[in-house]
Write a protein that holds these residues in place. Structure first.
Motif, PDB file in Angstrom:
ATOM      1  N   SER A 123       0.835  -1.211   0.000  1.00 36.29           N
ATOM      2  CA  SER A 123       0.000   0.000   0.000  1.00 36.29           C
ATOM      3  C   SER A 123       0.867   1.256   0.000  1.00 36.29           C
ATOM      4  O   SER A 123       0.438   2.301  -0.490  1.00 36.29           O
ATOM      5  CB  SER A 123      -0.959  -0.004   1.189  1.00 36.29           C
ATOM      6  OG  SER A 123      -0.314  -0.436   2.353  1.00 36.29           O
ATOM      7  N   VAL A 125       3.587   1.759  -1.740  1.00 34.93           N
ATOM      8  CA  VAL A 125       3.944   2.044  -3.137  1.00 34.93           C
ATOM      9  C   VAL A 125       2.752   2.657  -3.866  1.00 34.93           C
ATOM     10  O   VAL A 125       2.888   3.591  -4.653  1.00 34.93           O
ATOM     11  CB  VAL A 125       4.413   0.750  -3.838  1.00 34.93           C
ATOM     12  CG1 VAL A 125       4.555   0.959  -5.335  1.00 34.93           C
ATOM     13  CG2 VAL A 125       5.721   0.269  -3.239  1.00 34.93           C
ATOM     14  N   ARG A 126       1.559   2.131  -3.543  1.00 36.72           N
ATOM     15  CA  ARG A 126       0.348   2.614  -4.208  1.00 36.72           C
ATOM     16  C   ARG A 126       0.122   4.095  -3.936  1.00 36.72           C
ATOM     17  O   ARG A 126      -0.305   4.834  -4.817  1.00 36.72           O
ATOM     18  CB  ARG A 126      -0.851   1.792  -3.722  1.00 36.72           C
ATOM     19  CG  ARG A 126      -2.119   2.031  -4.501  1.00 36.72           C
ATOM     20  CD  ARG A 126      -3.085   0.865  -4.341  1.00 36.72           C
ATOM     21  NE  ARG A 126      -3.453   0.609  -2.970  1.00 36.72           N
ATOM     22  CZ  ARG A 126      -3.293  -0.562  -2.350  1.00 36.72           C
ATOM     23  NH1 ARG A 126      -2.768  -1.576  -2.995  1.00 36.72           N
ATOM     24  NH2 ARG A 126      -3.647  -0.721  -1.108  1.00 36.72           N
ATOM     25  N   VAL A 127       0.404   4.551  -2.705  1.00 35.11           N
ATOM     26  CA  VAL A 127       0.045   5.928  -2.350  1.00 35.11           C
ATOM     27  C   VAL A 127       1.139   6.949  -2.650  1.00 35.11           C
ATOM     28  O   VAL A 127       0.873   8.153  -2.666  1.00 35.11           O
ATOM     29  CB  VAL A 127      -0.344   6.052  -0.858  1.00 35.11           C
ATOM     30  CG1 VAL A 127      -1.503   5.126  -0.545  1.00 35.11           C
ATOM     31  CG2 VAL A 127       0.836   5.793   0.057  1.00 35.11           C
ATOM     32  N   CYS A 128       2.365   6.498  -2.899  1.00 27.57           N
ATOM     33  CA  CYS A 128       3.475   7.450  -3.061  1.00 27.57           C
ATOM     34  C   CYS A 128       3.229   8.378  -4.252  1.00 27.57           C
ATOM     35  O   CYS A 128       3.044   7.922  -5.375  1.00 27.57           O
ATOM     36  CB  CYS A 128       4.795   6.712  -3.253  1.00 27.57           C
ATOM     37  SG  CYS A 128       6.181   7.855  -3.492  1.00 27.57           S
ATOM     38  N   ARG A 131       6.505   8.187  -6.785  1.00 25.85           N
ATOM     39  CA  ARG A 131       7.124   6.875  -7.043  1.00 25.85           C
ATOM     40  C   ARG A 131       8.530   6.787  -6.443  1.00 25.85           C
ATOM     41  O   ARG A 131       9.408   6.117  -6.989  1.00 25.85           O
ATOM     42  CB  ARG A 131       7.138   6.570  -8.547  1.00 25.85           C
ATOM     43  CG  ARG A 131       5.766   6.121  -9.038  1.00 25.85           C
ATOM     44  CD  ARG A 131       5.730   5.965 -10.537  1.00 25.85           C
ATOM     45  NE  ARG A 131       5.566   7.266 -11.186  1.00 25.85           N
ATOM     46  CZ  ARG A 131       5.878   7.514 -12.448  1.00 25.85           C
ATOM     47  NH1 ARG A 131       6.368   6.560 -13.200  1.00 25.85           N
ATOM     48  NH2 ARG A 131       5.692   8.714 -12.946  1.00 25.85           N
TER      49      ARG A 131
END
Lengths: 254, 388
Positions: A123, A125-128, A131
């Motif tokens: 999660s 990685v998903r919100v960064c 990237r």
């Protein structure tokens, strides 16, 4: 063409806006990127994973923690609120909140090693928004300290409390600096990287190497012959908060 | 354009004194921010467990204030509610000031503010923060362009250019989107039980449509008191009706959350509420504030629901102040902090803003009010001139 000041400002404004929007084209058109090839001695895997065997971990031992923090220049801030840590120990209840009952006397005093779970479906990685944190093809979740803007969205998204933020400049809090790994600046997030830099040089993670009791094992979970795969069948195995669907890759033998 | 800007540079002694006060507060905030740049976020009350606090709370609250402009724009442009014609511009300029504050609160919260543009340089559509940036910057532009053009044509006694109208229509769903996206920032995170609920976005919209128009009523009352322009009693009463409905829905939604948590007794859902209203494991720093929120919400509802107190200007002002403050407490601080409690290990570590953190926040509010004052000054002067 005659242009008065107002028209000029308007046209200039539109141009500046257009240039500002240019990077957005990257979203739609991903161009060819240069490739980094692994070294000849590098260790590789389809998916790296770790197994922690609570039966073998010795109470009071700090070897894995000290080794990791020394190798990665993790500062000793000395303030629980602003602590930076990559790997540490907690209680059974801490590692598996909600999984305890009132009568687990035997387990209660046992240490459980916790670190980044290098989730299959992370999660963080998903919100960064930049990237700066990303997942490699071998499953390792990495941090780019030079791209991180310090918004701490990943810290809010991580269900394991595995991420640390550099609230202050960490360098004065390092006893000695390992020149083989970068130090960090204030204002960026960091966490365990499964020793990606050591794997690239063909050596196992520092914590695994430091453990004298064989409580930590590391390997390719997709390889049926690997040590970690065999360990998974040697006892009752738990993962932290699997119900969240993050697919944690650190396994616990209780 | 310049002849309109000119109007911000002439004003009474009181106008300049107010601007000076705001500049001083901005300066104090700026000094604290320079200190924060030097020392890092360690000068705040934030920790590894509660990693967002007052800054992100204020950001969230202000996105709501910004979105609430739609409560004036929608009735005026879609339903032809004439009373709102006099104050639509104030709603739009309030949105502009609020969005600027939102951006500043994000900026002061960043560990590496110098890398802010990385959000644009490495656009990441998988992150809700990327979409929040798109939504907020678009909304800022829309309101600036619409507000300015409508005001300019009002001054020239001509109808607004034709192209403004489609922009107005776009701005209506856009306003809803900015607050929905902000709610999704929270509602999509696993294991943050207090946030991880489908009603988060609905709650945000309800509290936004109560707090924003409440602030607008207070601002209109101030405008009437200090200038020759009268926003009109009809407009204020219509706004008061909107505040009343929105506040009822807001409190209801919180009640829905409470029922689900307390009746099911699922620990993850109960703990955050327990922490907020009773204290958890001996930690209860927010408890007095949260009961203040409850008291203010009750006072607000009593004053708003009673037709006589809603009609009376003093009591309406008191009700609006109560609405604004209660939502400011619940959304601007309680909501964000409670999401982090208990932490990933089931422990409670508390958060309380430090003095420099509070001063930086006050500084951002001052910048917002500076922008608001200048825009309102221009709008009011134009309206005084055309003799409304």
């Amino acid at each position: 063409m005659k242009m008065n000041r107002r028209d000029f400002l308007r046209t200039a404004g539109v141009w500046v806006l257009g240039v500002g929007l240019l990077p957005l084209t990257d979203v739609l058109a991903q161009g060819a990127r240069p490739q980094v090839l692994p070294g000849r001695e590098a260790l590789s895997a389809a998916r790296w994973a770790m197994v922690f065997d609570s039966r073998r971990c010795r109470e009071g031992c700090q070897d894995c923690i000290l080794a990791c923090h020394r190798v990665h220049n993790v500062p000793d801030i000395g303030d629980v609120e602003e602590e930076v840590k990559w790997i540490w120990t907690t209680s059974y209840e801490g590692a598996f909140p909600g999984r305890q009952h009132d009568y687990i006397d035997g387990l209660r005093s046992k240490p459980f090693v916790v670190l980044c779970n290098h989730c299959a479906n992370p999660s963080c990685v998903r919100v960064c928004p930049t990237r700066a944190t990303f997942k490699r093809s071998d499953g390792i979740v990495m941090m780019d300290y030079h791209r991180c803007i310090g918004c701490r969205y990943c810290m809010a998204a991580c269900p394991y409390g595995a991420r640390s933020f550099n609230f202050r400049d960490p360098r004065p809090y390092l006893d000695e600096v390992n020149p083989d790994y970068p130090t960090r600046e204030k204002g960026v997030v960091e966490k365990c990287n499964f020793c990606a830099e050591r794997l690239a040089a063909g050596i196992p993670p520092a914590c695994v190497e430091a453990c004298r009791d064989g409580a930590l094992a590391f390997g390719d979970i997709e390889d049926p012959g690997s040590e970690v795969r065999k360990l998974l069948n040697s006892g009752h195995v738990l993962r932290r908060k699997p119900e969240l669907g993050t697919g944690p890759q650190v396994y616990y033998i209780v | 354009m310049l002849t309109m800007l000119e109007k911000a540079f002439t004003g009474s002694r009181r106008y300049w004194a107010w601007l000076l006060l705001l500049l001083i507060l901005t300066g104090a905030g700026l000094i604290c921010y320079l200190w924060q740049l030097d020392r890092g976020l360690s000068i705040t009350g934030l920790s590894r467990d509660v990693s967002w606090g007052l800054y992100i709370g204020q950001f969230t609250f202000l996105v709501g204030v910004a979105a609430s402009a739609v409560m004036v724009v929608l009735p005026y442009y879609l339903h032809n509610i004439k009373e709102f014609g006099r104050i639509a511009i104030f709603g739009e300029f309030l949105a502009v000031a609020a969005v600027v504050m939102c951006v500043l609160f994000i900026l002061v919260d960043l560990g590496k503010p110098s890398r802010l543009l990385n959000i644009v340089l490495y656009p990441s559509p998988n992150s809700l923060m990327f979409w929040d940036m798109v939504a907020l910057s678009g909304y800022l532009l829309l309101n600036l362009v619409i507000g300015w053009n409508v005001l300019e044509s009002e001054r020239n006694a001509v109808p607004p250019p034709r192209w403004v109208r489609p922009l107005v229509y776009i701005s209506i769903p856009w306003a809803i989107s900015i607050h929905t996206v902000t709610a999704f920032l929270y509602a999509g995170l696993p294991d943050k039980h207090y946030w991880f609920t489908a009603i988060t976005a609905a709650r945000f919209l309800a509290s936004a449509f109560a707090s924003g128009p409440a602030l607008l009523i207070l601002l209109c009352l101030l405008v009437r008191r200090f200038t020759r322009f009268d926003p009109g009693r009809g407009a204020l009463q219509k706004l008061a009706t909107i505040v009343t409905y929105a506040m009822i829905v807001n409190v209801l939604f919180l009640g829905f959350e409470l029922f689900t948590a307390l009746y099911s007794r699922v620990p993850g859902h109960v703990h955050s509420f327990e922490y907020l209203f009773l204290g958890l494991e001996g930690h209860g720093r927010l408890v007095p504030l949260m009961w203040t929120f409850v008291a203010l919400a009750v006072v607000a509802l009593v004053l708003l629901l009673n037709p006589r107190t809603r009609a009376g200007e003093t009591t309406l002002a008191a009700a609006c102040l109560a609405v604004f403050l209660s939502i400011w407490i619940e959304k601007g601080l309680g909501f964000v902090v409670a999401g982090f409690i208990p932490n990933a290990f089931g422990h409670v570590s508390e958060y309380w803003p430090t003095l420099p953190e509070a001063l930086i926040s006050l500084g951002v509010w001052s910048i917002g009010f500076l922008i608001l004052t200048v825009f309102y000054k221009i709008a009011v002067t134009v309206k005084e001139e055309v003799g409304q």
